[in-house]
Design an enzyme around this catalytic site. Structure first.
Site, PDB file in Angstrom:
ATOM      1  N   LEU A   4       0.831  -1.296   0.054  1.00  0.00           N
ATOM      2  CA  LEU A   4       0.003   0.144   0.039  1.00  0.00           C
ATOM      3  C   LEU A   4       0.946   1.191  -0.092  1.00  0.00           C
ATOM      4  CD1 LEU A   4      -2.530  -0.933   2.749  1.00  0.00           C
ATOM      5  CD2 LEU A   4      -2.871  -0.545   0.465  1.00  0.00           C
ATOM      6  N   GLU A  34     -11.027   0.881   7.174  1.00  0.00           N
ATOM      7  CA  GLU A  34     -10.781  -0.411   8.203  1.00  0.00           C
ATOM      8  C   GLU A  34      -9.435  -0.215   8.920  1.00  0.00           C
ATOM      9  OE1 GLU A  34     -10.330  -4.111   5.760  1.00  0.00           O
ATOM     10  OE2 GLU A  34     -10.051  -2.721   4.088  1.00  0.00           O
ATOM     11  N   LYS A  36      -5.597  -0.572   9.867  1.00  0.00           N
ATOM     12  CA  LYS A  36      -4.284  -1.276   9.418  1.00  0.00           C
ATOM     13  C   LYS A  36      -3.815  -2.165  10.406  1.00  0.00           C
ATOM     14  CE  LYS A  36      -0.329  -0.690   6.446  1.00  0.00           C
ATOM     15  NZ  LYS A  36       0.537  -1.356   6.868  1.00  0.00           N
ATOM     16  N   ASP A  38      -1.592  -4.381  12.370  1.00  0.00           N
ATOM     17  CA  ASP A  38       0.017  -4.832  12.635  1.00  0.00           C
ATOM     18  C   ASP A  38       0.304  -5.981  12.890  1.00  0.00           C
ATOM     19  OD1 ASP A  38       2.693  -3.555  12.400  1.00  0.00           O
ATOM     20  OD2 ASP A  38       2.483  -2.718  14.335  1.00  0.00           O
ATOM     21  N   ARG A  57       3.498 -13.465   2.834  1.00  0.00           N
ATOM     22  CA  ARG A  57       3.598 -12.474   1.667  1.00  0.00           C
ATOM     23  C   ARG A  57       4.930 -12.856   0.847  1.00  0.00           C
ATOM     24  NH1 ARG A  57       5.232  -7.578   0.581  1.00  0.00           N
ATOM     25  NH2 ARG A  57       4.107  -6.495  -1.166  1.00  0.00           N
ATOM     26  N   GLU A  93      -4.575 -10.446   7.833  1.00  0.00           N
ATOM     27  CA  GLU A  93      -3.269 -10.324   8.570  1.00  0.00           C
ATOM     28  C   GLU A  93      -3.546 -11.329  10.050  1.00  0.00           C
ATOM     29  OE1 GLU A  93      -1.462  -7.825   7.323  1.00  0.00           O
ATOM     30  OE2 GLU A  93      -0.108  -6.974   8.815  1.00  0.00           O
ATOM     31  N   TYR A 145      -8.796  -8.963   5.011  1.00  0.00           N
ATOM     32  CA  TYR A 145      -9.089  -7.607   4.472  1.00  0.00           C
ATOM     33  C   TYR A 145      -9.257  -7.630   3.152  1.00  0.00           C
ATOM     34  CZ  TYR A 145      -4.046  -7.562   4.119  1.00  0.00           C
ATOM     35  OH  TYR A 145      -2.797  -8.159   3.695  1.00  0.00           O
ATOM     36  N   LYS A 210     -10.026   2.511   1.102  1.00  0.00           N
ATOM     37  CA  LYS A 210     -10.209   1.867  -0.165  1.00  0.00           C
ATOM     38  C   LYS A 210     -11.293   2.295  -0.861  1.00  0.00           C
ATOM     39  CE  LYS A 210      -8.154  -2.465   1.619  1.00  0.00           C
ATOM     40  NZ  LYS A 210      -8.262  -3.674   2.435  1.00  0.00           N
ATOM     41  N   LYS A 234      -1.074   6.437   8.128  1.00  0.00           N
ATOM     42  CA  LYS A 234      -0.369   5.823   9.241  1.00  0.00           C
ATOM     43  C   LYS A 234      -0.363   6.923  10.015  1.00  0.00           C
ATOM     44  CE  LYS A 234       2.459   2.652   8.894  1.00  0.00           C
ATOM     45  NZ  LYS A 234       3.445   2.351   7.845  1.00  0.00           N
ATOM     46  N   CYS A 328      37.152   7.363   2.703  1.00  0.00           N
ATOM     47  CA  CYS A 328      36.321   6.402   3.340  1.00  0.00           C
ATOM     48  C   CYS A 328      37.064   5.557   4.587  1.00  0.00           C
ATOM     49  CB  CYS A 328      36.107   5.093   2.477  1.00  0.00           C
ATOM     50  SG  CYS A 328      35.426   3.920   2.696  1.00  0.00           S
ATOM     51  N   CYS A 331      38.129   1.956   3.487  1.00  0.00           N
ATOM     52  CA  CYS A 331      39.356   1.585   2.692  1.00  0.00           C
ATOM     53  C   CYS A 331      40.144   2.780   2.417  1.00  0.00           C
ATOM     54  CB  CYS A 331      38.833   0.952   1.503  1.00  0.00           C
ATOM     55  SG  CYS A 331      37.919   2.305   0.294  1.00  0.00           S
ATOM     56  N   CYS A 346      32.036   6.465  -1.540  1.00  0.00           N
ATOM     57  CA  CYS A 346      33.297   6.181  -1.566  1.00  0.00           C
ATOM     58  C   CYS A 346      33.791   5.815  -2.780  1.00  0.00           C
ATOM     59  CB  CYS A 346      33.450   5.001  -0.340  1.00  0.00           C
ATOM     60  SG  CYS A 346      34.897   3.858  -1.033  1.00  0.00           S
ATOM     61  N   CYS A 352      36.916  -1.665  -1.776  1.00  0.00           N
ATOM     62  CA  CYS A 352      36.263  -1.370  -0.256  1.00  0.00           C
ATOM     63  C   CYS A 352      35.758  -2.428   0.168  1.00  0.00           C
ATOM     64  CB  CYS A 352      35.512  -0.086  -0.544  1.00  0.00           C
ATOM     65  SG  CYS A 352      34.854   0.227   0.975  1.00  0.00           S
TER      66      CYS A 352
HETATM   67  S1  IVH Z   1      -4.913  -4.091   1.659  1.00  0.00           S
HETATM   68  C1  IVH Z   1      -4.648  -4.086  -2.172  1.00  0.00           C
HETATM   69  N1  IVH Z   1      -5.813  -3.701   4.028  1.00  0.00           N
HETATM   70  O1  IVH Z   1      -0.169  -3.726   4.778  1.00  0.00           O
HETATM   71  C2  IVH Z   1      -3.844  -3.776  -1.112  1.00  0.00           C
HETATM   72  N2  IVH Z   1      -3.679  -4.387   3.627  1.00  0.00           N
HETATM   73  O2  IVH Z   1       1.379  -1.773   3.208  1.00  0.00           O
HETATM   74  C3  IVH Z   1      -3.501  -4.864  -0.357  1.00  0.00           C
HETATM   75  N3  IVH Z   1      -2.452  -4.542   6.020  1.00  0.00           N
HETATM   76  O3  IVH Z   1       0.982  -6.485   3.391  1.00  0.00           O
HETATM   77  C4  IVH Z   1      -3.249  -4.560   1.152  1.00  0.00           C
HETATM   78  N4  IVH Z   1      -4.038  -4.035   7.386  1.00  0.00           N
HETATM   79  O4  IVH Z   1      -0.590  -6.915   5.238  1.00  0.00           O
HETATM   80  C5  IVH Z   1      -4.816  -3.989   3.375  1.00  0.00           C
HETATM   81  N5  IVH Z   1      -6.755  -3.576   6.150  1.00  0.00           N
HETATM   82  C6  IVH Z   1      -5.669  -3.839   5.472  1.00  0.00           C
HETATM   83  C7  IVH Z   1      -4.472  -4.066   6.113  1.00  0.00           C
HETATM   84  C8  IVH Z   1      -3.516  -4.410   4.967  1.00  0.00           C
HETATM   85  C9  IVH Z   1      -2.913  -4.454   7.234  1.00  0.00           C
HETATM   86  C10 IVH Z   1      -1.002  -4.780   5.704  1.00  0.00           C
HETATM   87  C11 IVH Z   1      -1.029  -5.898   4.437  1.00  0.00           C
HETATM   88  C12 IVH Z   1       0.087  -5.471   3.478  1.00  0.00           C
HETATM   89  C13 IVH Z   1       0.572  -4.078   4.097  1.00  0.00           C
HETATM   90  C14 IVH Z   1       0.863  -3.108   2.843  1.00  0.00           C
END
Ligand code: IVH
Length: 589
Positions: A4, A34, A36, A38, A57, A93, A145, A210, A234, A328, A331, A346, A352
């Site tokens: 993303l 939604e 993100k 972690d 992945r 995830e 997701y 999205k 983020k 450097c 080296c 360098c 080196c």
């Molecule tokens: S969509 C088409 N949705 O973020 C886009 N990704 O930075 C595919 N992730 O590797 C990802 N929460 O593992 C999507 N609600 C969410 C997410 C999400 C976490 C992660 C995902 C991806 C990474 C990309």
């Protein structure tokens, strides 16, 4: 599996919405929002309702098979209820809830075992266990997701409907999902998530937006590895204060000299940080970082720590300024910084040891030749002992060479040699990327591999031939010519072959619809039997291809229908393959 694009500011979010509005020629677009999550991305493949494969992945195309471990995660159904599509890939995830993480670490402590830095590391470590019984003991969960391959298509038209559908087939999705309109809607949702973040049972590092309508998503398409229809907004990364103990200069594989601050150890978002990059000379001057300063640090993109600012108000009297060295540190070669460039380099090249070490680390890295076990420490030993100077030397290593190194037993020597041996069958694009040619990243390496088909062809390509490759412009072409003009580099390539490196041809991209036509340009002409022009265009773009208006040497295919125009003649003149709508659909499938 894609990645993303990230945004950190209101302006970036507004620009994202504006771009989408312009491309779709409408305002007030509908978005699904939604968390993100972690954690760790995985793809679950169900055939006839049965979970048949789970994969991480990896590099986006090839991941690790973690099926046996995933089978132990109780929230992931082994069998989907009801009558389900013949094939459905569910993406999401794997994560660990905050409360489960605390309990897990308590158990680790009680058993005298290593504690985990944060829930994400614990989730990743748990999923990669060799023994599924250990994974089964870990409190892993899953949040979905998105989808990958689906056959036949499921009757949903929006992302929010897809998430609702997941819930009906017992696939876990976040309760906190919303649909909003326009940039204001996105920013409002972001604030709501920011406020509820602490109360959520799992960690999130931002919010994902999205475009809700799949048809709109298809129209916007993809750029490189990221969709244009989605954005990760983020949260500000956590910061912490510490003191600069010293400033070192590290030399990378291309000779780039990076100032790195050595810091008093400090925990930033659960990870202990002892170094932070200062990026380059200008950045070091701009931030005015001196040895002895107190600084605020954060993990940028949650990975490489960086200094946010110097706390000038608490600057001690005895701080020491540092400037870029003239030679450097590794080296002794002269360091130069060409006019107009930010990066000092360098000039030692292969003499080196730092460049040599870093080139080898890059060569062996997961996204390049993926030589398991060949990290910084062992590369350092091999280079110091003088047994390896270039990547090609790896393929001539004998067990005896390794056994003479410190801390190397028979078992570890065998493991390393086995890993080197299996890298011989890596793909051509990985090998091209592994060479570490300036300006040649993974995507370009893949385009080059597809276009030339062998290292030999690439090595002997002329400027014009290089420029024929999709997305290769004069800068990349020049880097390639410069690299292959050097005898030392040609020698490495020849010795790689002599050492038995025989890259396989690129596997056809069947894993991700978005990448099937990646790097390929299509031209449409005439009227098609079933698809409209717009549908054909969106189909190609949905699979990562580009549609342009005129035929050139860079065109991969001309798709011709009834009453084709002059484009067809041009295609014949340039010897470009002409295909029908039927053949296009076959390529897609
Ligand atoms: S969509 C088409 N949705 O973020 C886009 N990704 O930075 C595919 N992730 O590797 C990802 N929460 O593992 C999507 N609600 C969410 C997410 C999400 C976490 C992660 C995902 C991806 C990474 C990309």
């Amino acid at each position: 599996m894609l990645s993303l694009n990230n945004a950190f500011s209101v302006q970036e979010v507004e620009a994202f919405d504006q771009r989408a509005c312009e491309a779709l020629k409408c305002s007030h677009l509908e978005y699904s929002v939604e968390p993100k999550f972690d954690g760790l991305a995985i793809n679950l493949r169900y055939e006839d309702g049965h979970l048949v494969q789970a994969a991480t992945r990896g590099d986006g195309s090839t991941g690790e098979d973690v099926t046996q471990n995933v089978r132990t995660i109780s929230s992931i159904p082994l069998l989907l209820p009801g009558l389900q599509p013949k094939i459905v890939e569910i993406r999401g995830e794997v994560l660990i809830y905050k409360k489960d993480f605390l309990a897990l670490n308590q158990r680790q402590r009680a058993r005298g075992q290593k504690e985990f830095a944060n829930p994400r590391n614990a989730a990743a470590g748990s999923l990669r266990q060799l023994d599924p019984r250990i994974t089964a003991e870990r409190p892993l969960r899953f949040m979905a997701y998105g989808v990958g391959d689906v056959l036949p298509p499921i009757p949903v038209a929006t992302h929010s409907e897809l998430l609702d559908w997941f819930a009906t087939i017992r696939i876990p999705v976040s309760q906190n999902r919303m649909t909003v309109h326009g940039a204001n809607g996105l920013l409002g949702a972001f604030s709501q998530f920011d406020q509820m973040r602490a109360a959520l049972p799992y960690e999130i590092d931002g919010v994902v937006y999205k475009l809700n309508q799949f048809s709109a998503q298809q129209q916007l398409g993809y750029v490189s590895r990221a969709p244009r229809f989605a954005l990760a907004h983020k949260f500000q990364a956590p910061e912490a204060t510490t003191q600069v103990l010293g400033i070192d200069f590290q030399v990378g594989r291309t000779g780039a000299v990076t100032p790195v601050a050595r810091l008093g150890p400090v925990s930033v978002g659960g990870v202990t940080v002892t170094n932070a990059t200062l990026h380059n000379e200008e950045e070091m001057k701009r931030k005015d970082v001196r040895i002895g300063d107190f600084v605020s640090v954060r993990r940028a993109g949650d990975v490489i720590p960086e200094i946010v600012r110097v706390l000038h108000e608490s600057r001690p009297a005895d701080v020491v300024s540092v400037s870029m060295p003239k030679h450097c540190p590794e080296c002794g070669s002269v360091i130069v910084r060409p006019a107009g460039e930010a990066v000092a380099r360098c000039t030692g090249g292969p003499i080196c040891p730092a460049q040599r070490r870093q080139s080898l680390v890059h060569f062996a890295s997961r996204r390049a030749m993926n030589i398991d076990g060949l990290g910084d420490r062992i590369v350092d030993q091999l280079v110091t002992a003088g047994v390896v100077k270039t990547p090609a030397d790896l393929y001539f290593l004998q067990e005896q060479d390794l056994l003479s190194l410190e801390r190397f037993g028979k078992k570890s020597a065998e493991n390393l040699l086995r890993a080197i041996e299996s890298s011989k069958k890596s793909t051509l694009s990985r090998l091209i990327f592994a060479l570490g040619i300036r300006n040649v990243g993974e995507t370009t390496a893949r385009d080059l591999a597809r276009h030339f088909g062998s290292l030999d062809q690439l090595m002997n390509a002329t400027l014009d031939q290089l420029l024929e490759v999709h997305d290769v412009g004069p800068v990349v072409a020049e880097s390639l010519l410069e690299y292959f003009a050097k005898d030392s580099n040609r020698n490495i390539v020849e010795r790689l072959t002599a050492g038995g490196v025989e890259p396989t041809h690129e596997a056809p991209q069947v894993d991700s619809p978005a990448s099937r036509f990646s790097g390929q340009t299509f031209v449409l002409t005439g009227t098609f039997p079933t698809l409209t022009r717009a549908e054909a265009k969106s189909l190609i773009e949905q699979h990562g291809g580009t549609v342009t208006g005129s035929v050139s040497a860079k065109t991969k295919y001309v798709v011709a229908g009834e009453d084709p125009g002059s484009k067809l003649e041009k295609a014949h003149a340039l010897n470009i393959p002409v295909i029908s709508e039927k053949q296009l659909l076959e390529l897609v499938n």
